[in-house]
Design an enzyme around this catalytic site. Structure first.
Site, mmCIF file in Angstrom:
data_model
loop_
_atom_site.group_PDB
_atom_site.id
_atom_site.type_symbol
_atom_site.label_atom_id
_atom_site.label_comp_id
_atom_site.label_asym_id
_atom_site.label_seq_id
_atom_site.Cartn_x
_atom_site.Cartn_y
_atom_site.Cartn_z
ATOM 1 N N HIS A 1 56.926 63.234 51.324
ATOM 2 C CA HIS A 1 57.372 64.494 51.916
ATOM 3 C C HIS A 1 56.547 65.650 51.360
ATOM 4 C CE1 HIS A 1 61.042 63.001 53.891
ATOM 5 N NE2 HIS A 1 61.114 62.157 52.878
ATOM 6 N N THR B 1 50.836 53.921 40.504
ATOM 7 C CA THR B 1 50.342 55.102 41.217
ATOM 8 C C THR B 1 48.853 55.007 41.541
ATOM 9 O OG1 THR B 1 49.883 56.248 39.134
ATOM 10 C CG2 THR B 1 52.072 56.571 40.117
ATOM 11 N N LYS B 2 48.171 53.970 41.010
ATOM 12 C CA LYS B 2 46.743 53.786 41.260
ATOM 13 C C LYS B 2 46.467 52.342 41.648
ATOM 14 C CE LYS B 2 45.298 57.384 37.982
ATOM 15 N NZ LYS B 2 44.485 57.687 36.780
#
Length: 217
Positions: free
Chosen positions: A133, A185-186
């Protein structure tokens, strides 16, 4: 077989036409989904989805799952793959493609775009969301701001342990392991074990020694 291919081709053409006409898209969206909700109307699941989405031979979706699947994006479940109870599958903003012999464990959440390969194990309470979002304008409620998507890819033969979170845009390489409770996250290189929040590489398979070597960097 030819009539199935024709039906799929026709469906893609209609879907493309609708997506390129904002007014028509909004109207069709209301026909498919009640306002303010993510779950499609009952008639979509009963009449449309069985014709438009692919279920492989021997695949199973347990009774207590939430399948928020719409006709304008893909939902493919491969041969002998299983989606366990209390999971949520949502292709509203992107395709959900699951390969062969893959287990989607209990209470998983998959929000497209997500592609999962063959022989993958997702343990309990794994969350993968290709959706984010926007939040940059503080004058507008976050729920009313645009969304962005970035595909998640889980390559063949991976194990994602319990309570892991895979964020949008991440690729997990072949035969890799994500430790329990990790937030990834990677991208993860093939043949790598990662853990932690944010997840970092812990071990990597050394082809020369045929061993999983601890990463000390």
């Amino acid at each position: 077989m030819s009539h199935i291919v024709l039906l799929c081709s026709l469906s893609m053409s209609v879907s493309s036409f609708i997506k390129n006409n904002p007014g028509l898209k909004k109207f069709v969206h209301r026909l498919l989904i009640p306002k303010g909700e993510a779950r499609p109307r009952g008639w979509v699941a009963v009449f449309l989805n069985p014709m438009l989405h692919s279920r492989g031979k021997g695949s199973r979706i347990r009774r207590n799952t939430r399948i928020d699947v719409l006709p304008f994006n893909k939902f493919i479940l491969g041969d002998r793959s299983v989606i366990e109870d209390f999971s949520t599958i949502n292709n509203g903003v992107g395709d959900i493609i699951i390969g062969n012999d893959t287990l989607i464990g209990m209470a998983n959440v998959l929000i497209g775009p997500v592609t999962i390969g063959d022989n993958v194990i997702l343990a309990q309470n794994v969350v993968m969301s290709g959706l984010n979002h926007e939040y940059k304008d503080p004058a507008i409620p976050i729920r009313n701001q645009p969304i962005t998507t970035a595909p998640i890819v889980i390559e063949d033969d991976c194990w994602i342990a319990a309570n892991a979170v895979i964020t949008a845009g991440v690729t997990i390489g072949r035969h890799s392991v994500v430790a329990a409770g990790s937030v990834v996250t990677k991208n993860v290189a093939p043949y790598t074990i990662v853990g932690g929040n944010p997840a970092k590489a812990i071990r990597r398979y050394d082809e020369a020694t045929k061993e999983w070597v601890r990463i000390t960097e």
